[in-house]
Scaffold this active site. Structure first.
Site, PDB file in Angstrom:
ATOM      1  N   ARG A   6       0.803  -1.234   0.000  1.00 22.15           N
ATOM      2  CA  ARG A   6       0.000   0.000   0.000  1.00 22.15           C
ATOM      3  C   ARG A   6       0.829   1.274   0.000  1.00 22.15           C
ATOM      4  NH1 ARG A   6      -3.207  -3.241   3.230  1.00 22.15           N
ATOM      5  NH2 ARG A   6      -5.027  -3.951   2.055  1.00 22.15           N
ATOM      6  N   LYS A  31       3.373  11.569 -11.063  1.00 19.26           N
ATOM      7  CA  LYS A  31       2.491  10.718 -11.881  1.00 19.26           C
ATOM      8  C   LYS A  31       3.253   9.439 -12.191  1.00 19.26           C
ATOM      9  CE  LYS A  31      -0.585  13.756 -14.487  1.00 19.26           C
ATOM     10  NZ  LYS A  31      -1.017  14.095 -15.855  1.00 19.26           N
ATOM     11  N   GLU A  57      10.040  17.597 -24.826  1.00 19.08           N
ATOM     12  CA  GLU A  57       9.378  18.036 -23.588  1.00 19.08           C
ATOM     13  C   GLU A  57      10.047  19.309 -23.053  1.00 19.08           C
ATOM     14  OE1 GLU A  57       6.574  16.336 -22.560  1.00 19.08           O
ATOM     15  OE2 GLU A  57       6.905  14.175 -22.757  1.00 19.08           O
ATOM     16  N   LYS A  74       8.003  22.880 -13.819  1.00 24.55           N
ATOM     17  CA  LYS A  74       7.055  21.792 -13.556  1.00 24.55           C
ATOM     18  C   LYS A  74       6.727  21.696 -12.077  1.00 24.55           C
ATOM     19  CE  LYS A  74       5.592  17.128 -14.311  1.00 24.55           C
ATOM     20  NZ  LYS A  74       5.767  15.850 -14.987  1.00 24.55           N
ATOM     21  N   GLU A 127      -4.218  17.752 -11.040  1.00 24.75           N
ATOM     22  CA  GLU A 127      -4.619  18.148 -12.390  1.00 24.75           C
ATOM     23  C   GLU A 127      -6.100  18.520 -12.491  1.00 24.75           C
ATOM     24  OE1 GLU A 127      -2.590  15.996 -15.566  1.00 24.75           O
ATOM     25  OE2 GLU A 127      -4.357  16.268 -16.806  1.00 24.75           O
ATOM     26  N   ARG A 164      -2.270  22.109 -14.261  1.00 23.26           N
ATOM     27  CA  ARG A 164      -1.371  21.007 -14.601  1.00 23.26           C
ATOM     28  C   ARG A 164      -1.678  20.406 -15.968  1.00 23.26           C
ATOM     29  NH1 ARG A 164       1.057  16.059 -10.832  1.00 23.26           N
ATOM     30  NH2 ARG A 164       2.424  15.293 -12.486  1.00 23.26           N
ATOM     31  N   ASN A 185       0.012  18.747 -20.762  1.00 23.92           N
ATOM     32  CA  ASN A 185      -0.397  17.789 -21.795  1.00 23.92           C
ATOM     33  C   ASN A 185      -0.391  18.403 -23.192  1.00 23.92           C
ATOM     34  OD1 ASN A 185      -0.846  15.916 -19.775  1.00 23.92           O
ATOM     35  ND2 ASN A 185      -2.978  16.540 -19.501  1.00 23.92           N
ATOM     36  N   HIS A 191      -0.060  16.321 -26.307  1.00 20.99           N
ATOM     37  CA  HIS A 191      -0.166  14.913 -25.923  1.00 20.99           C
ATOM     38  C   HIS A 191      -1.436  14.233 -26.424  1.00 20.99           C
ATOM     39  CE1 HIS A 191       3.346  15.799 -23.557  1.00 20.99           C
ATOM     40  NE2 HIS A 191       3.396  14.578 -23.067  1.00 20.99           N
ATOM     41  N   HIS A 244      -0.386  11.138 -28.253  1.00 22.47           N
ATOM     42  CA  HIS A 244      -0.710   9.797 -27.748  1.00 22.47           C
ATOM     43  C   HIS A 244      -1.410   8.958 -28.813  1.00 22.47           C
ATOM     44  CE1 HIS A 244      -0.579  10.860 -23.154  1.00 22.47           C
ATOM     45  NE2 HIS A 244       0.614  10.605 -23.656  1.00 22.47           N
ATOM     46  N   HIS A 273       8.001   8.423 -27.361  1.00 30.00           N
ATOM     47  CA  HIS A 273       7.033   9.337 -26.741  1.00 30.00           C
ATOM     48  C   HIS A 273       7.322  10.799 -27.104  1.00 30.00           C
ATOM     49  CE1 HIS A 273       4.265  11.063 -23.844  1.00 30.00           C
ATOM     50  NE2 HIS A 273       5.264  11.805 -23.390  1.00 30.00           N
TER      51      HIS A 273
HETATM   52  N1  LIG Z   1       5.107  10.422 -15.300  1.00 34.74           N
HETATM   53  C1  LIG Z   1       5.143  11.519 -16.038  1.00 34.74           C
HETATM   54  O1  LIG Z   1       4.780  12.616 -15.590  1.00 34.74           O
HETATM   55  C2  LIG Z   1       5.649  11.421 -17.447  1.00 34.74           C
HETATM   56  C3  LIG Z   1       5.942  12.592 -18.150  1.00 34.74           C
HETATM   57  C4  LIG Z   1       6.474  12.481 -19.434  1.00 34.74           C
HETATM   58  C5  LIG Z   1       6.706  11.229 -19.986  1.00 34.74           C
HETATM   59  N2  LIG Z   1       6.403  10.109 -19.266  1.00 34.74           N
HETATM   60  C6  LIG Z   1       6.666   8.775 -19.812  1.00 34.74           C
HETATM   61  O2  LIG Z   1       8.062   8.586 -19.992  1.00 34.74           O
HETATM   62  C7  LIG Z   1       8.275   7.613 -21.003  1.00 34.74           C
HETATM   63  C8  LIG Z   1       9.422   8.021 -21.896  1.00 34.74           C
HETATM   64  O3  LIG Z   1      10.592   8.143 -21.135  1.00 34.74           O
HETATM   65  P1  LIG Z   1      12.035   8.148 -21.827  1.00 34.74           P
HETATM   66  O4  LIG Z   1      11.991   9.028 -23.010  1.00 34.74           O
HETATM   67  O5  LIG Z   1      12.991   8.413 -20.750  1.00 34.74           O
HETATM   68  O6  LIG Z   1      12.146   6.689 -22.431  1.00 34.74           O
HETATM   69  P2  LIG Z   1      12.765   5.328 -21.850  1.00 34.74           P
HETATM   70  O7  LIG Z   1      12.594   5.215 -20.405  1.00 34.74           O
HETATM   71  O8  LIG Z   1      12.196   4.247 -22.707  1.00 34.74           O
HETATM   72  O9  LIG Z   1      14.321   5.463 -22.176  1.00 34.74           O
HETATM   73  C9  LIG Z   1      14.749   5.554 -23.522  1.00 34.74           C
HETATM   74  C10 LIG Z   1      15.923   4.620 -23.799  1.00 34.74           C
HETATM   75  O10 LIG Z   1      17.105   5.163 -23.214  1.00 34.74           O
HETATM   76  C11 LIG Z   1      17.813   4.157 -22.482  1.00 34.74           C
HETATM   77  N3  LIG Z   1      18.568   4.880 -21.454  1.00 34.74           N
HETATM   78  C12 LIG Z   1      18.071   5.430 -20.316  1.00 34.74           C
HETATM   79  N4  LIG Z   1      19.040   6.133 -19.692  1.00 34.74           N
HETATM   80  C13 LIG Z   1      20.163   6.025 -20.427  1.00 34.74           C
HETATM   81  C14 LIG Z   1      21.486   6.560 -20.295  1.00 34.74           C
HETATM   82  N5  LIG Z   1      21.816   7.374 -19.288  1.00 34.74           N
HETATM   83  N6  LIG Z   1      22.383   6.238 -21.252  1.00 34.74           N
HETATM   84  C15 LIG Z   1      22.033   5.440 -22.305  1.00 34.74           C
HETATM   85  N7  LIG Z   1      20.808   4.935 -22.491  1.00 34.74           N
HETATM   86  C16 LIG Z   1      19.872   5.222 -21.553  1.00 34.74           C
HETATM   87  C17 LIG Z   1      16.718   3.239 -22.013  1.00 34.74           C
HETATM   88  O11 LIG Z   1      17.223   1.965 -21.722  1.00 34.74           O
HETATM   89  C18 LIG Z   1      15.779   3.231 -23.218  1.00 34.74           C
HETATM   90  O12 LIG Z   1      16.194   2.315 -24.180  1.00 34.74           O
HETATM   91  C19 LIG Z   1       6.965   7.492 -21.762  1.00 34.74           C
HETATM   92  O13 LIG Z   1       6.406   6.237 -21.501  1.00 34.74           O
HETATM   93  C20 LIG Z   1       6.112   8.599 -21.192  1.00 34.74           C
HETATM   94  O14 LIG Z   1       4.753   8.268 -21.140  1.00 34.74           O
HETATM   95  C21 LIG Z   1       5.892  10.199 -18.010  1.00 34.74           C
HETATM   96 ZN   LIG Z   2       5.090  13.563 -22.288  1.00 38.22          ZN
END
Ligand SMILES: NC(=O)c1ccc[n+]([C@@H]2O[C@H](COP(=O)([O-])OP(=O)(O)OC[C@H]3O[C@@H](n4cnc5c(N)ncnc54)[C@H](O)[C@@H]3O)[C@@H](O)[C@H]2O)c1
Ligand SMILES: [Zn+2]
Length: 290
Positions: free
Chosen positions: A43, A65, A107, A148, A158, A162, A166, A169, A173, A187
């Site tokens: 939990r 999030k 972003e 942010k 949100e 907030r 998006n 997005h 999406h 993404h």
């Molecule tokens: N929670 C939130 O508020 C929020 C906001 C924006 C995006 N997101 C989510 O984040 C995700 C995208 O995140 P991302 O772009 O980081 O993608 P990701 O986590 O898939 O990472 C991208 C690639 O980079 C590699 N990698 C990570 N760190 C590395 C490093 N230091 N050196 C070399 N390679 C590395 C990973 O293994 C992966 O292959 C999406 O699913 C999106 O929905 C969430």
């Molecule tokens: Zn995003």
């Protein structure tokens, strides 16, 4: 979903206790997944974000999030669960593949586009230094985190402001889901295209100047991000399919869609009454340009 189970069972097998700490070391996917597992196991366990991608350092690690994708759409299963600490070591970004860095940059640009026109102008002049790792990179990351954190502190759940995060997005999406969340479209790439479309759609509605929309597309294209539907590799779904995906992503309220639209660079706003038919016509036209 399968990975969520693996992580939860893994934590439980480690006999994790309520006062233990989960450390999410990785990009946005790891942060969202580990954070969601931390929110659910026993939990709720405390967790720390150690974001290792540009996207995760400027966006996903801040704000609490967490979640995973459903077969029906992006981020549909999740929780608000704030990390107790975020540690962004910008030196970690040196090992990122250029494409992953670039996707995260979408972003970064988003923070300028949604509420900080001066920051967007600064990015237009300095983006190459942000990419090459000069002090400009740290500056950009700090601006985004501060921006942010401020928004989330004012509107954690949100209910208002907030939602501006998006920007791009809703369109994004839909394309991301259509590509099956595969490496065909990351993404951040989907968000870049989505932001360009949000600006074009706003210009079309007479809310923003067409020149502003062109300026956005020009900058995104200059850094190598998709700014037009034709920039997406492989097959793209038709307008009806995209509208289905949009309807799943954004609940349709009394036949209307909520979109983040713009009055120009740096002035995004929540438009709660967008006519889906208008969006469909717009998308059909954009798809025809391919
Ligand atoms: N929670 C939130 O508020 C929020 C906001 C924006 C995006 N997101 C989510 O984040 C995700 C995208 O995140 P991302 O772009 O980081 O993608 P990701 O986590 O898939 O990472 C991208 C690639 O980079 C590699 N990698 C990570 N760190 C590395 C490093 N230091 N050196 C070399 N390679 C590395 C990973 O293994 C992966 O292959 C999406 O699913 C999106 O929905 C969430
Ligand atoms: Zn995003």
């Amino acid at each position: 979903m399968a990975m969520f189970e693996t992580v939860c069972e893994g934590l439980i097998a480690q006999r994790v206790e309520r006062n233990d700490l989960v450390v999410a070391l990785g990009g946005g996917v790891v942060g969202d997944l580990a954070g969601f597992a931390a929110s659910a196991v026993r939990r709720g366990l405390d967790f720390v974000q150690v974001p290792t991608t540009l996207l995760a350092q400027v966006d996903s690690s801040v704000g609490g999030k967490t979640g995973i994708n459903s077969r029906h759409g992006k981020n549909l299963i999740g929780a608000f669960h704030q990390p107790v600490l975020v540690i962004a070591d910008t030196a970690l970004l040196d090992s990122l593949p250029p494409r992953v860095f670039r996707a995260g940059y979408a972003e970064v640009a988003k923070f300028g586009l949604l509420g900080d026109a001066a920051f967007f102008s600064w990015l237009e002049a300095n983006w190459q230094d942000v990419f090459s790792g000069a002090p400009a990179r740290e500056h950009a990351i700090a601006v985004c985190c501060r921006g942010k954190a401020g928004i989330v502190a004012r509107d954690e759940r949100e209910t208002g402001e907030r939602a501006l995060l998006n920007l791009g997005h809703t369109f994004g999406h839909a394309f991301e889901a259509a590509a099956g969340y595969s490496d065909r479209l990351m993404h951040g790439e989907a968000v870049a295209l989505g932001m360009a479309l949000a600006f074009e759609f706003s210009a079309r509605k007479g809310l923003a100047a067409a020149a502003e929309a062109e300026r956005v597309s020009r900058h995104l294209a200059a850094v190598g991000l998709p700014a037009h539907v034709r920039d997406i590799a492989g097959t793209v779904p038709d307008a009806d399919h995209l509208m289905d995906l949009i309807a799943q992503d954004k609940k349709v309220k009394r036949g209307k869609l909520t979109f983040i639209l713009v009055r120009g660079i740096g002035s995004a706003f929540v438009a709660p009454d967008v006519d889906p038919a208008e969006v469909r016509v717009f998308l059909a036209e954009k798809l025809n340009e391919r």
